[in-house]
Motif scaffolding. Structure first.
Motif, PDB file in Angstrom:
ATOM      1  N   VAL A   1       0.840  -1.192   0.000  1.00 27.21           N
ATOM      2  CA  VAL A   1       0.000   0.000   0.000  1.00 27.21           C
ATOM      3  C   VAL A   1       0.875   1.242   0.000  1.00 27.21           C
ATOM      4  O   VAL A   1       1.844   1.313   0.749  1.00 27.21           O
ATOM      5  N   VAL A   2       0.540   2.193  -0.854  1.00 28.26           N
ATOM      6  CA  VAL A   2       1.199   3.493  -0.789  1.00 28.26           C
ATOM      7  C   VAL A   2       0.175   4.523  -0.333  1.00 28.26           C
ATOM      8  O   VAL A   2      -0.936   4.571  -0.865  1.00 28.26           O
ATOM      9  N   GLU A   3       0.528   5.300   0.664  1.00 25.95           N
ATOM     10  CA  GLU A   3      -0.309   6.428   1.045  1.00 25.95           C
ATOM     11  C   GLU A   3       0.326   7.688   0.461  1.00 25.95           C
ATOM     12  O   GLU A   3       1.517   7.910   0.616  1.00 25.95           O
ATOM     13  N   SER A   4      -0.490   8.475  -0.209  1.00 26.52           N
ATOM     14  CA  SER A   4       0.053   9.642  -0.895  1.00 26.52           C
ATOM     15  C   SER A   4      -0.328  10.923  -0.169  1.00 26.52           C
ATOM     16  O   SER A   4      -1.152  10.909   0.735  1.00 26.52           O
ATOM     17  N   TRP A   5       0.275  12.020  -0.586  1.00 20.39           N
ATOM     18  CA  TRP A   5       0.003  13.326   0.012  1.00 20.39           C
ATOM     19  C   TRP A   5       0.276  13.312   1.509  1.00 20.39           C
ATOM     20  O   TRP A   5      -0.473  13.851   2.304  1.00 20.39           O
ATOM     21  N   THR A   6       1.346  12.642   1.885  1.00 21.37           N
ATOM     22  CA  THR A   6       1.639  12.588   3.318  1.00 21.37           C
ATOM     23  C   THR A   6       3.131  12.399   3.545  1.00 21.37           C
ATOM     24  O   THR A   6       3.850  11.927   2.673  1.00 21.37           O
ATOM     25  N   ARG A   7       3.577  12.771   4.734  1.00 20.31           N
ATOM     26  CA  ARG A   7       4.955  12.504   5.138  1.00 20.31           C
ATOM     27  C   ARG A   7       4.958  11.448   6.227  1.00 20.31           C
ATOM     28  O   ARG A   7       5.928  11.268   6.930  1.00 20.31           O
ATOM     29  N   GLY A   8       3.844  10.773   6.425  1.00 21.91           N
ATOM     30  CA  GLY A   8       3.784   9.696   7.390  1.00 21.91           C
ATOM     31  C   GLY A   8       3.264  10.136   8.735  1.00 21.91           C
ATOM     32  O   GLY A   8       2.911  11.299   8.885  1.00 21.91           O
ATOM     33  N   PRO A   9       3.160   9.228   9.712  1.00 21.40           N
ATOM     34  CA  PRO A   9       3.562   7.829   9.624  1.00 21.40           C
ATOM     35  C   PRO A   9       2.601   7.022   8.752  1.00 21.40           C
ATOM     36  O   PRO A   9       1.408   7.264   8.773  1.00 21.40           O
ATOM     37  N   VAL A  10       3.167   6.078   8.011  1.00 22.19           N
ATOM     38  CA  VAL A  10       2.357   5.333   7.058  1.00 22.19           C
ATOM     39  C   VAL A  10       2.277   3.861   7.440  1.00 22.19           C
ATOM     40  O   VAL A  10       3.080   3.375   8.220  1.00 22.19           O
ATOM     41  N   MET A  11       1.303   3.174   6.863  1.00 23.93           N
ATOM     42  CA  MET A  11       1.147   1.738   7.099  1.00 23.93           C
ATOM     43  C   MET A  11       2.311   0.989   6.486  1.00 23.93           C
ATOM     44  O   MET A  11       2.837   0.053   7.052  1.00 23.93           O
ATOM     45  N   ASP A  12       2.668   1.413   5.267  1.00 21.42           N
ATOM     46  CA  ASP A  12       3.598   0.600   4.487  1.00 21.42           C
ATOM     47  C   ASP A  12       4.567   1.520   3.751  1.00 21.42           C
ATOM     48  O   ASP A  12       5.726   1.613   4.084  1.00 21.42           O
ATOM     49  N   MET A  13       4.050   2.242   2.756  1.00 25.95           N
ATOM     50  CA  MET A  13       4.907   3.166   2.031  1.00 25.95           C
ATOM     51  C   MET A  13       4.158   4.486   1.843  1.00 25.95           C
ATOM     52  O   MET A  13       2.931   4.516   1.895  1.00 25.95           O
ATOM     53  N   GLY A  14       4.899   5.538   1.625  1.00 24.51           N
ATOM     54  CA  GLY A  14       4.254   6.838   1.470  1.00 24.51           C
ATOM     55  C   GLY A  14       4.974   7.717   0.476  1.00 24.51           C
ATOM     56  O   GLY A  14       6.165   7.557   0.238  1.00 24.51           O
ATOM     57  N   VAL A  15       4.227   8.614  -0.147  1.00 18.17           N
ATOM     58  CA  VAL A  15       4.837   9.661  -0.964  1.00 18.17           C
ATOM     59  C   VAL A  15       4.191  10.986  -0.582  1.00 18.17           C
ATOM     60  O   VAL A  15       3.014  11.033  -0.251  1.00 18.17           O
ATOM     61  N   GLY A  16       4.954  12.032  -0.642  1.00 18.25           N
ATOM     62  CA  GLY A  16       4.391  13.324  -0.309  1.00 18.25           C
ATOM     63  C   GLY A  16       5.474  14.362  -0.146  1.00 18.25           C
ATOM     64  O   GLY A  16       6.628  14.127  -0.496  1.00 18.25           O
ATOM     65  N   PHE A  17       5.084  15.495   0.338  1.00 20.49           N
ATOM     66  CA  PHE A  17       6.077  16.533   0.581  1.00 20.49           C
ATOM     67  C   PHE A  17       5.802  17.141   1.950  1.00 20.49           C
ATOM     68  O   PHE A  17       4.770  16.877   2.551  1.00 20.49           O
TER      69      PHE A  17
END
Lengths: 334, 334
Positions: free
Chosen positions: A137-153
DNA sequence: GGCGGTCATTGTAGCGCTACAGACACAGGT
DNA sequence: ACCTGTGTCTGTAGCGCTACAATGACCGCC
């Protein structure tokens, strides 16, 4: 499939190979099979194929709304990246956490290879489910904390840069407008950054106002109304989106307030309207398209086993300075 | 499924029934199964289920772009209708005919129950394929002719009404702006209606200008530029979207042309921006949300065998008259 | 006590495809 | 003549589920 096999005078397996591993069958045979498939209107049943193969080349995505042009570019980025890797992207709409949960279940039901969600606000059940099935899973629009992976600024840093810009231009009474409501918790992150940066300059960071997402331009008018009521000496506003910023500008035009002379207005998201309206909007450009493609890249690498463990990709942002916040010569420059 | 069955002390069939026909299993048993499913993170494999059952509760849709707020409402309408009928909606992006073809193939591969496409411009192969597999298809934003079923409104009539409105306001030199490019042939339909209506008033309908879709607001500026070059006496323009209309208005503001006093500007689509900008835009409201839900209704009825044969639903439109075209008192009213 | 009816639950077959191992033809080397 | 290798094609088993028929268990009724 059997019909095509019979028509082409080959076995079912050869038909299967023609579609899945074209290089395994001789060009002439392949040609014959493809012709018959076209003739008979045969399209391989992905469901049966994925079931048999135990893997799928489909990536699922949920999007909270397709109203914004940032999401437009974000989805374009995802689409481009999936095509490049030979995957398909299927999208489902999810404006609330309940809808998101339903969408995630449906996509897991389709046994997608991976999932891209927006933000980190998810139903508890969604999160525990995703944990159990172990889907990338990728969570977007975030800097985390994430479940698995994340992208964002870094939205805090972006907020701080916007505040600093306004302060440099000599504004002192600065307000922050954010969105509230169930699907908008990500805007709240901006408040501490705003208040810190204001405090650092010895100013009050108490001018924070929340408006609903759904009202679009109307939110800008409402926010301006509320802010002027509590702070008639308002000099600048930072808006949650360019839409709201445009709403603020339009409302200023109605009231005869000059932008940027009397009020500086900063937007967020680098929407088209910000470039086209007069004055042009200063804004945070989130590089949404790169965020979209980066999300897919992470997913593909994970699926292919080239990366493991948590990841967090920073796709950066740019603060674009335009006329709506420039104190001097703003009108002369036009 | 077997694991869940074992954990709940029942057979696999009972687990299957719990999800597919809850009323067939006793409440306590059902409860026990659901608990174990939640515990184990089990989500029924839709692919296997659909494969076995030979039918799916998923409807596929392609959207040419998610940039426009009309499409936003259109998709919302589809989403609402599918939920009401217990279906799922999966969306794929398709900006070109080639992409549409790929999307349609993927959706057929997923064995969706039906398909909603935008417009009637499709790849030849897409059309022949859809004909052969006999999948229910709704084409939206059109009055036909359609492959199977259609929803839309009469864009010619809408164009005529817009022209008449402008003529009533005393404008004589009226131009029509349309979009061109591969995915935009539907705009061309408006030309004959425009020319007819102009001719009926004894006027020339030769001021037709095409701009690319992708430029957004910029298209408005470009179109205005081109039109003024060939007709400095321009009095009114009908735009393909409110975005372009807004672009025209913004460009007028830059050039010092007064809207609506010197130039009347009519938009299309009832976008948010048209309500919020100054002057507010006269526009054609397409009732997109109803179009979306109507598309799904048709599909569901067809799937359930309640209708057969071609269908064409007219979802109507409204001409919303606002300040951007009103000759008299337009500014005094503000 | 036997019979039909109802209800919850269970085996079995098969949906359309692919992984995998096997078959078969032919080339070249020994 | 035999082996090995290569390239192309084919048969079989099984992916996870559901339709359907079948099995009991229980009830009420003659």
């Amino acid at each position: 499939m059997r019909d095509v096999a019979r028509a082409a005078g080959v076995s079912a397996m050869t038909v299967s190979n023609t579609f899945k591993y074209p290089e395994r069958v001789q060009p002439e045979t392949r040609q014959r099979v493809l012709e018959q498939a076209l003739e008979l209107g045969y399209v391989p049943n992905l469901m049966a194929g994925n079931l048999a193969a135990g893997e799928s080349r489909v990536i699922g995505g949920t999007i909270p709304s397709i109203r914004n042009s940032s999401f437009y570019k974000y989805v374009l980025g995802m689409q481009r990246a999936v095509s490049e890797h030979g995957y398909k992207l299927v999208l489902m709409l999810a404006d609330t956490m309940a809808q998101e949960r339903a969408a995630v279940e449906a996509l897991i039901g389709l046994r997608v290879a991976g999932l891209v969600l927006v933000g980190t606000d998810h139903d508890r059940l969604t999160v525990s489910l995703l944990g159990k099935v172990g889907l990338p899973v990728v969570e977007s629009w975030t800097r985390g904390p994430v479940m698995d992976m994340g992208v964002g600024f870094d939205t805090s840093e972006a907020t701080r840069q916007a505040v600093r810009l306004l302060l440099r231009e000599g504004r002192r009474r600065v307000a922050l407008i954010i969105h509230d409501g169930p699907a908008s918790r990500r805007f709240v992150e901006r408040i501490p950054a705003f208040q810190e940066e204001m405090a650092r300059a010895g100013l009050s960071g108490d001018l924070v106002h929340a408006v609903p997402v759904s009202d679009g331009f109307g939110s800008g008018a409402a926010a301006l109304d509320a802010l002027l009521a509590s702070a008639p000496d308002l000099e600048a506003v930072i808006c949650p989106t360019d839409i709201v910023a445009a709403g603020v500008v339009f409302e200023c035009q109605r009231r005869g307030i000059q932008v940027p002379k009397q009020l500086a207005v900063a937007g967020w998201g680098d929407y088209e309207i910000g470039r086209e309206m007069t004055p042009q909007l200063t804004t945070i450009c989130p590089r949404s398209e790169i965020m979209g493609s980066q999300a897919i890249e992470l997913l593909v690498e994970r699926v292919q086993g080239r990366i493991r463990g948590p990841r967090l990709a920073d796709t950066g942002f740019t603060l674009i300075e335009r006329a709506s916040t420039q104190q001097v010569m703003a009108e002369a420059a036009t």
